[in-house]
Design a protein around this motif. Sequence first.
Motif, short mmCIF file in Angstrom:
data_model
loop_
_atom_site.label_atom_id
_atom_site.label_comp_id
_atom_site.label_asym_id
_atom_site.label_seq_id
_atom_site.Cartn_x
_atom_site.Cartn_y
_atom_site.Cartn_z
N TYR A 175 -5.35 -6.38 -0.26
CA TYR A 175 -5.00 -5.03 0.18
C TYR A 175 -5.96 -4.53 1.24
O TYR A 175 -7.05 -5.05 1.42
N PHE A 183 -4.79 7.21 3.25
CA PHE A 183 -4.64 6.13 2.28
C PHE A 183 -4.59 6.70 0.87
O PHE A 183 -5.42 7.54 0.50
N GLY A 222 0.82 -1.21 0.00
CA GLY A 222 0.00 0.00 0.00
C GLY A 222 0.85 1.26 0.00
O GLY A 222 2.04 1.21 0.33
N TYR A 253 -6.56 -0.56 -5.90
CA TYR A 253 -7.64 0.16 -5.24
C TYR A 253 -7.09 1.52 -4.83
O TYR A 253 -5.98 1.60 -4.29
N TYR A 254 -7.86 2.59 -5.10
CA TYR A 254 -7.39 3.94 -4.85
C TYR A 254 -8.39 4.74 -4.05
O TYR A 254 -9.60 4.54 -4.17
N ALA A 255 -7.87 5.68 -3.31
CA ALA A 255 -8.74 6.67 -2.69
C ALA A 255 -9.38 7.51 -3.80
O ALA A 255 -8.79 7.69 -4.87
N SER A 264 -7.13 -0.61 3.30
CA SER A 264 -7.12 0.84 3.12
C SER A 264 -6.89 1.60 4.41
O SER A 264 -7.02 2.83 4.43
N THR A 265 -6.56 0.90 5.47
CA THR A 265 -6.30 1.57 6.74
C THR A 265 -4.89 1.22 7.21
O THR A 265 -4.40 0.11 6.97
N GLY A 270 -3.50 4.35 -2.04
CA GLY A 270 -3.91 3.22 -2.86
C GLY A 270 -3.15 1.98 -2.46
O GLY A 270 -2.24 2.03 -1.63
#
Length: 123
Positions: A103, A47, A35, A58-60, A105-106, A49
């Motif tokens: 993945y 975050f 990440g 995966y993206y913000a 996101s935190t 990505g």
Amino acid sequence: QVQLVESGGGLVQAGGSLRLSCAASGRTISSRAMGWFRQAPGKDREFVGAISVIGNTYYADSMKGRFTISRDNTKNTVYLQMNSLKPEDTAVYYCALREGPRYGSTWYQYNYWGQGTQVTVSS
């Protein structure tokens, strides 16, 4: 011992591009999710990505369409390509390794962190 080393940061004008690299040692990234996060002065770590073992990304929301994460398992390195940079993208950028294939996101989902690289976007 796991070590993540980011590089490629610097000063760029708004609208420009940078590519960050994160070289890992002590762990092979091929079986681990990676990440990217960033932290601006006075703000929480955010975050950016992530990329899974099989290459799903995966993206913000604010990075979608501008940032691209990729990985080269042969080099044990993950990349963050940043295009159309804005002054609000100014931050220290960190890569992180998660001991697992999927993945997150935190920040607390990641086990190891690099020291960060500064990105400054001038207006």
